[in-house]
Write a protein that holds these residues in place. Sequence first.
Motif, PDB file in Angstrom:
ATOM      1  N   UNK A   1     -12.782   5.753  -1.180  1.00 10.52           N
ATOM      2  CA  UNK A   1     -12.750   6.194  -2.577  1.00 10.52           C
ATOM      3  C   UNK A   1     -11.511   7.026  -2.890  1.00 10.52           C
ATOM      4  N   UNK A   2     -11.062   7.835  -1.942  1.00  4.30           N
ATOM      5  CA  UNK A   2      -9.882   8.674  -2.161  1.00  4.30           C
ATOM      6  C   UNK A   2      -8.589   7.889  -2.278  1.00  4.30           C
ATOM      7  N   UNK A   3      -8.630   6.589  -2.015  1.00  3.71           N
ATOM      8  CA  UNK A   3      -7.432   5.732  -2.107  1.00  3.71           C
ATOM      9  C   UNK A   3      -7.434   4.919  -3.391  1.00  3.71           C
ATOM     10  N   UNK A   4      -8.196   5.339  -4.380  1.00  2.00           N
ATOM     11  CA  UNK A   4      -8.335   4.554  -5.609  1.00  2.00           C
ATOM     12  C   UNK A   4      -6.979   4.102  -6.167  1.00  2.00           C
ATOM     13  N   UNK A   5      -6.865   2.784  -6.346  1.00  2.00           N
ATOM     14  CA  UNK A   5      -5.700   2.214  -6.999  1.00  2.00           C
ATOM     15  C   UNK A   5      -4.514   1.930  -6.118  1.00  2.00           C
ATOM     16  N   UNK A   6      -4.482   2.440  -4.894  1.00  2.00           N
ATOM     17  CA  UNK A   6      -3.273   2.255  -4.082  1.00  2.00           C
ATOM     18  C   UNK A   6      -3.072   0.789  -3.699  1.00  2.00           C
ATOM     19  N   UNK A   7      -4.157   0.010  -3.645  1.00  2.00           N
ATOM     20  CA  UNK A   7      -4.058  -1.400  -3.243  1.00  2.00           C
ATOM     21  C   UNK A   7      -4.241  -2.359  -4.414  1.00  2.00           C
ATOM     22  N   UNK A   8      -4.088  -1.850  -5.640  1.00  2.00           N
ATOM     23  CA  UNK A   8      -4.341  -2.668  -6.827  1.00  2.00           C
ATOM     24  C   UNK A   8      -3.453  -3.909  -6.887  1.00  2.00           C
ATOM     25  N   UNK A   9      -2.256  -3.830  -6.316  1.00  2.00           N
ATOM     26  CA  UNK A   9      -1.322  -4.962  -6.362  1.00  2.00           C
ATOM     27  C   UNK A   9      -1.011  -5.505  -4.969  1.00  2.00           C
ATOM     28  N   UNK A  10      -1.932  -5.275  -4.028  1.00  2.48           N
ATOM     29  CA  UNK A  10      -1.733  -5.757  -2.666  1.00  2.48           C
ATOM     30  C   UNK A  10      -2.460  -7.078  -2.441  1.00  2.48           C
ATOM     31  N   UNK A  11      -1.839  -7.936  -1.644  1.00  2.00           N
ATOM     32  CA  UNK A  11      -2.521  -9.126  -1.140  1.00  2.00           C
ATOM     33  C   UNK A  11      -3.453  -8.706  -0.008  1.00  2.00           C
ATOM     34  N   UNK A  12      -4.239  -9.658   0.483  1.00  2.01           N
ATOM     35  CA  UNK A  12      -5.105  -9.372   1.623  1.00  2.01           C
ATOM     36  C   UNK A  12      -4.272  -8.953   2.832  1.00  2.01           C
ATOM     37  N   UNK A  13      -3.150  -9.619   3.047  1.00  2.00           N
ATOM     38  CA  UNK A  13      -2.266  -9.257   4.157  1.00  2.00           C
ATOM     39  C   UNK A  13      -1.814  -7.815   4.042  1.00  2.00           C
ATOM     40  N   UNK A  14      -1.389  -7.420   2.856  1.00  2.00           N
ATOM     41  CA  UNK A  14      -0.903  -6.053   2.672  1.00  2.00           C
ATOM     42  C   UNK A  14      -2.034  -5.041   2.813  1.00  2.00           C
ATOM     43  N   UNK A  15      -3.200  -5.391   2.304  1.00  2.00           N
ATOM     44  CA  UNK A  15      -4.338  -4.480   2.414  1.00  2.00           C
ATOM     45  C   UNK A  15      -4.694  -4.235   3.876  1.00  2.00           C
TER      46      UNK A  15
END
Length: 463
Positions: free
Chosen positions: A69-83
């Motif tokens: 929850x504390x990472x809200x939004x950091x992966x909004x534009x990441x692919x599965x690989x990047x995540x």
Amino acid sequence: MSRTMLSGARVITMASGRPDAERADILIDGDRILAVGEGLDDIDADVVDFADRIIVPGFVNAHIHTWQTGLRGVAADWSLLEYLTRAHGDFARHYSPADIHIGTLAGALNQIGSGVTTVGDWCHNCRTPEHADAAIEALLQAGIRAVFLHGTSHGGAGKPHNVGEVDRLLDGPSASSSLLTVGMAIKGPQLSPPEVALSDLRAGAERGVLVSMHQSAGRPGPGWRLASAAGLWGPRINVVHGTGITGDLLKTLVDAGVSFTSTPENELAQGHCTTIIEELRALDCATSLGTDTEAAVAGDILTSARIALARQRALAHDDAHRGTGLGTPDIHVTSKHALEWITTEGARALGLDDQIGRIQPGMQADLVVVDARALNLRPAHNPIAAVLQANTANIEAVMVAGQWRKRDHALTDPSIPAIASQLEQSGERLVRAAQSSGVLAQTRRHIVRRVVHRALREQTRHN
């Protein structure tokens, strides 16, 4: 314990043999529903008037990682690989037990605020016993019903699940809590060697706990069929995403009672592919739904339900267009199906369908009150559609096991401002720690990305 009567509302019970929606009173005794019907009378009950509201079973978010929850939004534009590279290769290793605690607490409270009374909390960052204890403490503090799925960080695929730690947790707070259940979040046949996957499945079966695993971004490997041959599938097994599971293997799993959970918004955005819903429908089976990670998408289960419903209808329209040039003249996937995915099917997926998911005598008093007086829902001609089209602002009240956790559009926990502040501090520290631009950090990130990419490529080669 005191009795409570909820009166004046339209009630969607989701119980077999009852109308889709009805005018009914709900009598609650302690943590259980005592009676449902018109004109109930109990002189000892505290009566709450919910005229112009809709009452529905508590929503079930069957797959969420509240620790993120504390990472809200950091992966909004990441692919599965990047995540997988960043969230698990960078951020996860910087988590302290305190970070796990505040993320889980804030995430669970947010779920309550949006009408979720039960979560399948997939905690795959239990780096130490202290991390797991912090997560469980937070779930108990939030007052949400939860299946805590103990998991470990990505990596170490050759190691069996730490069942000693699972046994410790089973003998811990969950043994005396009516709201908390412990299960296993294993790497499964996709992310571990067949012999490890089988060992983990057997360990779960021996303990009678829910065992959940991912399958996505690739075809099922040989471990899946070996588990079938060993007779290890059953109702206590849950598969998340389910991408690539088709044909005879899927039928074997369905016939064995295995449950499936789709996280449609995240799956569509990151590239898991949301296909399991239609595959299951072809076998007259239904899915449960989850929101997955708030690092990438909002933790709103109603949004997940609407996306899944719209996609199923879009597929039917596309199929009809190919044959006639027109959309399908009849809608076969209904709003009630979508509500089932986040109530009765969610309860089944988490092994709690004898306790939650329906409003009927003997069930736990896990309820959501939707304020249908609001301008965005009024007039609520179709109560089921109104519930699905609601948002967090429309969730007036939430009850878990007979206790109000939200009333008058506000969470009952008085420490929300302090929790929000702690969450922000934790998130900022984690982002700073994980975004180091030093040479060693960049080299490590590059190596992790190559390893993850190679693993994803290998999964596509499975037969």
